[in-house]
Motif scaffolding. Structure first.
Motif, PDB file in Angstrom:
ATOM      1  N   GLU A  97       3.500  -2.729   2.811  1.00  0.00           N
ATOM      2  CA  GLU A  97       3.829  -1.518   2.046  1.00  0.00           C
ATOM      3  C   GLU A  97       2.596  -0.642   1.858  1.00  0.00           C
ATOM      4  OE1 GLU A  97       7.457  -3.505  -0.564  1.00  0.00           O
ATOM      5  OE2 GLU A  97       5.735  -2.640  -1.596  1.00  0.00           O
ATOM      6  N   ALA A  98       1.442  -1.286   1.592  1.00  0.00           N
ATOM      7  CA  ALA A  98       0.199  -0.530   1.396  1.00  0.00           C
ATOM      8  C   ALA A  98      -0.167   0.228   2.670  1.00  0.00           C
ATOM      9  CB  ALA A  98      -0.932  -1.476   0.995  1.00  0.00           C
ATOM     10  N   ALA A 102      -0.459   8.866   3.103  1.00  0.00           N
ATOM     11  CA  ALA A 102      -1.513   9.607   2.396  1.00  0.00           C
ATOM     12  C   ALA A 102      -2.424  10.335   3.394  1.00  0.00           C
ATOM     13  CB  ALA A 102      -2.334   8.658   1.523  1.00  0.00           C
ATOM     14  N   VAL A 103      -2.776   9.650   4.493  1.00  0.00           N
ATOM     15  CA  VAL A 103      -3.631  10.276   5.515  1.00  0.00           C
ATOM     16  C   VAL A 103      -2.920  11.494   6.101  1.00  0.00           C
ATOM     17  CG1 VAL A 103      -4.651   9.967   7.810  1.00  0.00           C
ATOM     18  CG2 VAL A 103      -4.871   8.155   6.103  1.00  0.00           C
ATOM     19  N   ARG A 147       4.077 -12.595  -0.807  1.00  0.00           N
ATOM     20  CA  ARG A 147       3.757 -11.490  -1.706  1.00  0.00           C
ATOM     21  C   ARG A 147       2.674 -10.602  -1.087  1.00  0.00           C
ATOM     22  NH1 ARG A 147       3.918 -11.528  -7.456  1.00  0.00           N
ATOM     23  NH2 ARG A 147       4.126 -13.770  -7.460  1.00  0.00           N
ATOM     24  N   PHE A 148       1.629 -11.250  -0.548  1.00  0.00           N
ATOM     25  CA  PHE A 148       0.523 -10.484   0.038  1.00  0.00           C
ATOM     26  C   PHE A 148       0.948  -9.777   1.309  1.00  0.00           C
ATOM     27  CE2 PHE A 148      -2.147 -12.921  -2.807  1.00  0.00           C
ATOM     28  CZ  PHE A 148      -3.094 -11.976  -3.163  1.00  0.00           C
ATOM     29  N   LEU A 205       1.974   3.331   2.833  1.00  0.00           N
ATOM     30  CA  LEU A 205       1.501   4.302   1.834  1.00  0.00           C
ATOM     31  C   LEU A 205       0.210   4.970   2.314  1.00  0.00           C
ATOM     32  CD1 LEU A 205       2.188   2.328  -1.468  1.00  0.00           C
ATOM     33  CD2 LEU A 205       3.089   4.583  -0.920  1.00  0.00           C
ATOM     34  N   LEU A 238      -0.262  13.290   4.879  1.00  0.00           N
ATOM     35  CA  LEU A 238      -0.070  14.370   3.907  1.00  0.00           C
ATOM     36  C   LEU A 238      -1.400  15.042   3.557  1.00  0.00           C
ATOM     37  CD1 LEU A 238       2.504  12.707   1.490  1.00  0.00           C
ATOM     38  CD2 LEU A 238       2.867  14.761   2.858  1.00  0.00           C
ATOM     39  N   GLY A 239      -2.445  14.230   3.381  1.00  0.00           N
ATOM     40  CA  GLY A 239      -3.760  14.760   3.015  1.00  0.00           C
ATOM     41  C   GLY A 239      -4.274  15.745   4.032  1.00  0.00           C
ATOM     42  N   PHE A 240      -4.263  15.346   5.295  1.00  0.00           N
ATOM     43  CA  PHE A 240      -4.830  16.224   6.330  1.00  0.00           C
ATOM     44  C   PHE A 240      -3.938  17.435   6.611  1.00  0.00           C
ATOM     45  CE2 PHE A 240      -7.754  12.733   7.011  1.00  0.00           C
ATOM     46  CZ  PHE A 240      -8.930  13.423   7.280  1.00  0.00           C
ATOM     47  N   GLN A 269       3.942  -8.712   2.091  1.00  0.00           N
ATOM     48  CA  GLN A 269       4.773  -7.564   1.719  1.00  0.00           C
ATOM     49  C   GLN A 269       3.878  -6.443   1.172  1.00  0.00           C
ATOM     50  OE1 GLN A 269       7.411  -8.299  -1.529  1.00  0.00           O
ATOM     51  NE2 GLN A 269       8.353  -6.270  -1.402  1.00  0.00           N
ATOM     52  N   ALA A 270       2.913  -6.835   0.328  1.00  0.00           N
ATOM     53  CA  ALA A 270       2.006  -5.840  -0.276  1.00  0.00           C
ATOM     54  C   ALA A 270       1.219  -5.115   0.799  1.00  0.00           C
ATOM     55  CB  ALA A 270       1.073  -6.532  -1.248  1.00  0.00           C
ATOM     56  N   LEU A 271       0.693  -5.880   1.765  1.00  0.00           N
ATOM     57  CA  LEU A 271      -0.121  -5.263   2.823  1.00  0.00           C
ATOM     58  C   LEU A 271       0.720  -4.331   3.687  1.00  0.00           C
ATOM     59  CD1 LEU A 271      -2.432  -8.204   3.969  1.00  0.00           C
ATOM     60  CD2 LEU A 271      -3.069  -6.175   2.663  1.00  0.00           C
TER      61      LEU A 271
END
Lengths: 160, 174
Positions: A9-10, A17-18, A2-3, A13, A20-22, A5-7
């Protein structure tokens, strides 16, 4: 599992975000890419025009000299709990409402601004504003209230 | 006797928790709620990263160069996580990030309150006069953190785009 997969995917993401943001901020010239930010950077403390810092010993010497005006930039609540003796309180966020106090101070007078200590920047911000108001002799005691209190130098506490 | 009793209670709680974590509708509702909330809260931050940087600066936790970079990225991260939760794409990662962000935000508000800072939250709006921080903000954030953790540990992925495509793939194989 679970962790992991979470890491994974995170991570993606975060990368998105970096990116798109910049890209968005640069293309719209906002935030870090805006003109006002570049101008603000030139005004930031550390440039030639910024007020000088004084150490605890220097602050004490100036205090003993009696000519310097100490300004406490902390919140009124903290000021009442204890402050450098004869210091006046001008919290950074109520600077506009204290113009009456400022108008009584000579522009050439030596002013020492302080706040809590190393963890706060109010003294730096307040001193920059005071300089902008035309006060020509502003210094920052960055060690602030914590160093002064620890050194057991003269202080005042206001009854609650 | 005391030992037996204390063993029974967590067992009961664990069973109830397991039921909750595998409830499709509860998971869907939480996803939609948190997703919408994060999308709404991100709009102001994405639209005006400069004002958001000022909001972060008020907390006096990081040097200005870090806050502007953070302000550039954080709004988008909230937006992406919100959209991911709404549609159920990369939902494990987004629920992890949402929980992480909420935990960090709560700590930031807590540290500001402890230091006696009278500042606006910068959570939903970047208006400096609105939404002042307070202990209710901590309670609010902790409740949202609870929802984020619930989603992270949730065992169901029904009603997600991910599940739709996975099922479609399985059907194609058959």
């Amino acid at each position: 599992m679970r962790f992991q997969q979470a890491l994974r995917e995170a991570f993606w993401l975060g990368i998105a975000a970096v990116f798109l943001g910049f890209v968005y901020t640069a293309s719209t010239e906002k935030g870090v890419f805006s003109r006002s930010f570049t101008e603000r950077k030139n005004d930031a403390p550390g440039t030639v025009s910024s007020p000088a810092m004084v150490s605890l010993d220097q602050a004490k010497t100036l205090f003993d000299g009696g000519d310097a005006l100490f300004i406490d930039a902390r919140h009124e609540f903290d000021y009442k709990l204890g402050h450098i003796r004869s210091a006046i309180n001008i919290p950074l966020n109520s600077l506009d409402t204290r113009q009456d106090v400022l108008s009584t101070i000579s522009k050439e007078r030596l002013i020492i601004v302080y706040c809590d200590g190393a963890e706060c920047n109010s003294s730096i911000e307040l001193s920059a504003k005071l300089s902008a108001f035309g006060f020509s002799n502003v210094k920052i005691f960055f060690g602030g209230w914590r160093e002064w209190e620890a050194a057991k130098f003269p202080l005042e506490r206001q009854p609650q | 006797m005391e030992g037996v009793g204390s063993r029974e209670i967590p067992f009961g709680a664990a069973t109830a928790m397991k039921h909750l974590l595998s409830n499709n509708y509860l998971s869907l509702l939480t996803r939609l709620f948190l997703g919408t909330l994060f999308v709404i809260s991100s709009i102001d931050k994405v639209a005006d990263p400069g004002a958001f940087a000022d909001s972060i600066n008020n907390y006096k936790l990081f040097p200005p160069i870090l806050t502007t970079s953070l302000a550039t990225v954080l709004g988008w991260l909230e937006l992406l996580c919100g959209v991911s939760l709404l549609f159920g794409i990369l939902s494990r990662g987004s629920s992890f990030l949402v929980s992480l962000m909420l935990a960090v935000f709560t700590l930031a508000v807590f540290s500001a309150l402890v230091r006696g800072l009278d500042i606006s939250c910068g959570c939903f709006t970047q208006d400096p006069a609105a939404d002042k921080i307070g202990w209710t903000k901590i309670v609010q954030n902790l409740s949202l953190l609870g929802l984020g953790l619930f989603l992270f540990f949730s065992d169901t992925n029904k009603f997600t785009v991910e599940a739709y495509f996975r099922n479609k793939q399985l059907d194609d194989v058959r």
